[in-house]
Design a protein around this motif. Structure first.
Motif, short mmCIF file in Angstrom:
data_model
loop_
_atom_site.label_atom_id
_atom_site.label_comp_id
_atom_site.label_asym_id
_atom_site.label_seq_id
_atom_site.Cartn_x
_atom_site.Cartn_y
_atom_site.Cartn_z
N ASP A 213 -4.17 2.16 -7.13
CA ASP A 213 -3.63 1.48 -6.05
C ASP A 213 -4.77 1.17 -4.89
O ASP A 213 -4.25 0.54 -3.95
N LYS B 210 -7.33 -0.53 -4.63
CA LYS B 210 -7.54 -2.17 -4.20
C LYS B 210 -6.46 -2.72 -3.60
O LYS B 210 -6.58 -3.64 -2.81
N ALA B 211 -5.38 -2.64 -4.30
CA ALA B 211 -4.03 -3.09 -3.71
C ALA B 211 -3.68 -2.58 -2.15
O ALA B 211 -3.21 -3.58 -1.28
N ASP C 53 -5.97 -4.67 0.05
CA ASP C 53 -5.49 -6.12 -0.10
C ASP C 53 -4.26 -6.19 0.89
O ASP C 53 -3.76 -7.34 0.74
N GLU D 59 -1.28 -5.29 -0.49
CA GLU D 59 -0.16 -5.76 -1.52
C GLU D 59 0.61 -4.55 -1.97
O GLU D 59 1.39 -4.68 -2.92
N LEU D 60 0.70 -3.29 -1.22
CA LEU D 60 1.58 -2.33 -1.69
C LEU D 60 2.73 -2.35 -0.73
O LEU D 60 2.69 -2.88 0.35
#
Lengths: 172, 455
Positions: free
Chosen positions: B6, B8-9, B12, B14-15
């Protein structure tokens, strides 16, 4: 009031206006998938298709995502019909005033690492990192769940870092 | 869940907030995790910043094209952008071929049938390529004339007319065929006799009596001429005529009178009144050969001709043969008679007498055969069938279809055929899908796998 709204909606959905606004985005999207030479044809076909089916656009996604979705399909169709290989991802030269972090990563190594990615990983990297789409938007463009985009990005970055480490290890 | 997956997310954004908090708390305790996060962040920024952005080109062209397409109707675009609407052309071509092909096949079959019918008719006419129908009588008469010019006469002719059409006042479509006689037996020049006038009622028998003496001629047929004179063939001619008359009894009497007036006689006569409204009679008339044609015309004028045929058999060869053999036999007879006169022994005389007897028997037989043939050639036979029926209703008038009716009928028929064909193809594909579907899916899967491996 309603007439004004309809007029603004009509203008918003006017294909010429849409083309003027989104053509650069679509062209670059196509250029990175079918090359600059065929990008004009792909972008043109994208807007022609959009003109034909714009009456079906319900606004469930953003106009940008919708257009890139069409462009994605046009690029695939063009690649098949003209047997076009995906072009190599080119990187700019590092300017002298570039941040330190850009200076420490070898451009050639990064370019090679990007071009070694599988088509699926390369696609999500381009959509998210270069075109700036969110996970949901990228998922809508390529027609996969957002979780798949997330997973593919994670693995793409793992591969990229691994390639870069191998390169730096080899150089040393 | 693995925190590394997670990261990378997390970079970004995006979590979910909960997951984000989890990762942040984990990073406070784990130095390696923080390092990983930084590497991902640097790499992500680097890619976004360093990838070359190609300069867009072709916007103007696209705008022009979009504007042009906006105002053009579909049909105009269909012709101005043939590449784009290639599928329309392909479908149109397919439909056209599907519509025309069966028609072409049918036409060719019809042509073949017509040719076959013509061939069959020509075959029945035995030599003269005549037209089978009398409405093309001119064409039929032409070969007849041709036959006359080459062979001297028409051996036989047949004519048939639909009685219902005849009664309905229509000229009908009577049929006629001509037969050309064999040249066998003609040793000398063949003469062309007088051509008979055309028959009454528009249906003339083109069979004429050339080769036989004209009524005013006093030459006997088959008589061997002196050198330089023409040789006349022996013809045994028979004719069968079916007539529809107003009164059978009256017509029968008239026919008998006709036979007598031409120097002939009634060989056989029979009648039937089985049905009061439809009495019939049959007469066999023998008419002197030179007056055969005239008698035939008179008899035809007694009523409406339903069917008519004239056949001629050339017996010249047989007559000539029997006469030649007769001459030889007589010469032989004469020599035996002389030998008998000169003979002195009883045994020789007996043997010669025996031979003489055999020769004379043969002479008698040949002479009888020759006389019979001459008799047949002297008197031609006409078999006359008379009938009297109740009025036959004219057939319902056939409405000739217009070109539109034909075109519409053809188009709907072809469309129906095409639909049936497509349905058959669909059914076959559906029923056979257990066979072909796995193969197609397998090939598709292999292709996809191959492209993945190449990528």
């Amino acid at each position: 009031m309603q007439a004004v709204q309809e007029e603004s909606m009509r203008r918003a959905l006017d294909i010429a206006e849409i083309a003027k606004q989104h053509y650069p985005l679509v062209f670059r999207f196509c250029a990175r998938r079918v090359g600059v030479d065929s990008a004009q044809d792909a972008a043109q076909e994208t807007f022609i298709t959009a003109q034909r089916v714009i009456k079906n656009f319900r606004g469930e996604s953003t106009l940008r995502t919708w257009l890139l979705g069409i462009a994605h399909n046009e690029c695939r169709r063009l690649s098949r019909s003209r047997r076009i290989e995906a072009p190599a991802i080119e990187l700019r030269d590092t300017p002298d005033d570039a941040p330190f972090e850009q200076m420490i990563v070898d451009r050639h190594a990064l370019s090679e690492a990007l071009n070694k990615l599988s088509p699926e990983h390369r696609e999500v990297v381009l959509l998210h990192e270069v075109d700036g789409l969110s996970y949901d938007e990228a998922a809508a463009v390529i027609g996969v769940p957002a979780g798949t985009v997330k997973s593919r990005l994670h693995h793409a970055f793992l591969n990229l870092r691994k390639s870069l480490q191998e390169y730096s290890g080899g150089v040393r | 869940m693995n925190l590394m997956e997670d990261l990378k997310a997390y970079v970004d954004g995006e979590l979910s907030p909960e997951r984000q908090s989890e990762i942040e708390s984990a990073m406070e305790q784990d130095e390696r995790l923080r390092q990983e996060l930084e590497e991902i962040r640097v790499l992500s920024r680097l890619i976004g910043d360093c990838v070359v952005e190609p300069e867009p080109a072709g916007l103007e062209r696209t705008l022009v094209l979009l504007e042009a397409r906006k105002t053009k109707p579909f049909l105009t675009r269909l012709f101005t952008e043939p590449k784009r609407f290639g599928w329309v052309y392909a479908m149109a071509a397919f439909v056209l071929v599907a519509a025309i092909f069966p028609n072409v096949v049918n036409n060719s079959r019809a042509d073949e049938s017509a040719v076959a019918m013509d061939t069959a008719t020509a075959a029945t006419s035995k030599g003269v390529a005549s037209s089978p129908s009398v409405d093309r009588q001119d064409r039929a008469e032409a070969p007849a004339e041709d036959a006359k010019s080459v062979y001297g006469y028409v051996g036989s002719s047949t004519e048939r007319q639909d009685p219902s059409l005849a009664e309905g006042g229509l000229n009908g479509a009577p049929e006629m065929s001509l037969k050309r006689p064999s040249r066998t037996g003609f040793s000398g020049k063949i003469s062309a006799g007088a051509s008979a006038p055309s028959a009454s009622g528009g249906v003339g028998v083109t069979g004429t009596t050339p080769g036989t003496p004209a009524p005013e001629s006093n030459q006997a047929p088959g008589r061997v001429k002196k050198k330089g004179e023409m040789f006349r063939p022996f013809l045994v001619r028979t004719s069968e005529i079916a007539l529809r008359v107003e009164s059978v009894q009256k017509a029968q009497t008239e026919a008998e009178n006709v036979a007598k007036s031409f120097g002939g006689y009634v060989e056989d006569s029979s009648g039937s009144a089985y049905q009061e409204n439809a009495p019939t009679a049959q007469l066999t008339l023998r008419i002197p050969e030179p007056r055969f044609q005239q008698a035939l015309l008179r008899l035809r004028s007694l009523g409406t001709v339903i069917a008519s045929s004239v056949t001629g058999t050339d017996v010249t060869a047989e007559v000539a043969d029997s006469e030649a053999r007769l001459r030889v036999m007589r010469a032989e007879e004469e020599s035996y008679v002389n030998m008998l006169k000169d003979s002195h022994k009883v045994t020789d005389s007996l043997e010669i007498k025996d031979r003489l007897s055999q020769v004379r028997q043969q002479i008698e037989s040949l002479d009888a055969q020759r006389k019979s043939l001459r008799n047949q050639a002297t008197y031609s036979t006409i078999t006359l069938s008379l009938s009297q029926t109740a009025e036959v209703k004219a057939p319902p008038k056939v409405v000739k279809p217009t070109w539109f009716d034909r075109a519409w009928g053809g188009a709907t028929e072809r469309a129906s055929g095409l639909g049936k064909w497509l349905a058959e193809v669909g059914m076959n594909l559906l029923v056979l899908s257990p066979i072909w579907l796995p193969v197609v899916v397998g090939l598709w899967w292999l292709g996809r796998r191959g492209s993945k491996m190449r990528g």
